[in-house]
Design an enzyme around this catalytic site. Sequence first.
Site, mmCIF file in Angstrom:
data_model
loop_
_atom_site.group_PDB
_atom_site.id
_atom_site.type_symbol
_atom_site.label_atom_id
_atom_site.label_comp_id
_atom_site.label_asym_id
_atom_site.label_seq_id
_atom_site.Cartn_x
_atom_site.Cartn_y
_atom_site.Cartn_z
ATOM 1 N N ILE A 97 0.848 -1.193 0.000
ATOM 2 C CA ILE A 97 0.000 0.000 0.000
ATOM 3 C C ILE A 97 0.882 1.241 0.000
ATOM 4 O O ILE A 97 1.822 1.344 0.794
ATOM 5 C CB ILE A 97 -0.929 0.013 1.234
ATOM 6 N N THR A 142 4.047 1.584 3.136
ATOM 7 C CA THR A 142 5.101 2.467 2.638
ATOM 8 C C THR A 142 4.760 3.930 2.905
ATOM 9 O O THR A 142 3.600 4.312 3.000
ATOM 10 C CB THR A 142 5.315 2.277 1.126
ATOM 11 N N ASP A 156 8.834 6.793 -2.375
ATOM 12 C CA ASP A 156 8.356 8.038 -2.969
ATOM 13 C C ASP A 156 7.902 7.685 -4.380
ATOM 14 O O ASP A 156 8.727 7.373 -5.247
ATOM 15 C CB ASP A 156 9.485 9.070 -3.009
ATOM 16 N N ASN A 170 -2.552 4.233 -3.321
ATOM 17 C CA ASN A 170 -3.322 5.173 -2.504
ATOM 18 C C ASN A 170 -2.673 6.550 -2.401
ATOM 19 O O ASN A 170 -3.372 7.545 -2.207
ATOM 20 C CB ASN A 170 -3.503 4.597 -1.096
ATOM 21 N N LYS A 205 3.591 -0.278 -13.562
ATOM 22 C CA LYS A 205 4.629 -0.784 -14.465
ATOM 23 C C LYS A 205 5.689 -1.553 -13.697
ATOM 24 O O LYS A 205 6.081 -2.662 -14.078
ATOM 25 C CB LYS A 205 5.273 0.374 -15.223
ATOM 26 N N TYR A 217 -7.474 18.543 -9.486
ATOM 27 C CA TYR A 217 -7.687 17.260 -8.793
ATOM 28 C C TYR A 217 -8.638 16.379 -9.596
ATOM 29 O O TYR A 217 -8.397 15.180 -9.766
ATOM 30 C CB TYR A 217 -8.258 17.530 -7.402
ATOM 31 N N LYS A 262 -7.830 12.543 -11.131
ATOM 32 C CA LYS A 262 -8.609 11.354 -10.808
ATOM 33 C C LYS A 262 -9.347 10.820 -12.040
ATOM 34 O O LYS A 262 -9.538 9.610 -12.192
ATOM 35 C CB LYS A 262 -9.587 11.651 -9.676
ATOM 36 N N VAL A 277 -14.217 11.120 2.712
ATOM 37 C CA VAL A 277 -13.688 10.225 3.743
ATOM 38 C C VAL A 277 -12.784 11.037 4.662
ATOM 39 O O VAL A 277 -12.010 11.885 4.203
ATOM 40 C CB VAL A 277 -12.893 9.052 3.115
#
Length: 302
Positions: free
Chosen positions: A13, A39, A60, A88, A121, A152, A156, A185
């Site tokens: 994640i 991570t 990163d 995420n 990838k 934004y 997305k 959220v």
Amino acid sequence: MTGPLPGQKTVLITGCTPGGIGHALCLEFHKQGVHVIATARNPAVLAEMADMGMSTLALDVTNAESIKTCHEEVAQITGGKLDILVNNAGRTHTHPATDIDLDDVRETFETNVFGVMAMCKAFADQLIAARGLIINIASLAAITPYVFGSVYCATKGAVVSYSRTLRLELKPFGVRVMTTMTGTVRSQIASKTHRTLPENSLYMRVKEFFERRLTFSQNNATVGTEEYARKLVRNALKGEAPLILRSWFGRADYFWAGGWARLVWAGTFFGDWLLDLVMYRMFKMNVLERVLAQEEAQKKLN
């Protein structure tokens, strides 16, 4: 660093700093018996998760060398197989389209779009080896005119389109792709430094509406990260189902959850006009329209 037990599924994640969706997903996957590889750019913030038995790595997603190193470390942990990749890591971007700074925009695309592409990838080999699942965290912003969020929304929207094509390209290799249409959220967004309107902004007339918009996602039908994570993990761990039945009985191609998700989903059946109307009024563009009309009328009087 601990690794998975024999036969235990693994999940990597991105963007797992405590307080956000990534962190909640780590806890929920761990609770469900999946070995979590959490991570963050600064892995020190993941110490508590490491104490729980999760693997924690520096990553990163905008840095090619960091991704390469992470790929090698994950291969050592898992033996070269990865069951689930959750993209995420993301960056918010609230600014009127006429006020944007393009260098700032490029940074947002680097994280929200190019970082997702780079991770898919890089980890394709491990996902293919496991016949695994990619979960790309998108947003309702991909299909709604989220006023003052054009950048934004664009990122997305790009993730949704990319994921749709990726789903077909990886299908022959047994890898599934799920796109989350995430509504409001709870996160740390409200505590971060926000962009401000320049003095010559067209929207200084309604500055208060812009400032309210900065924290909109935290104050409108907002769902807790734990609830969102619980629903997503439950869906991700379901078995496969025929294409036409996936949304009800198997891992969905599109996972809708979070505040406003059901209403926006329903709104898509009526065409753009309905969501356009709702967003226009919700974010007070009709008020700005009246202000501009009054200014024009005043000019004529003078």
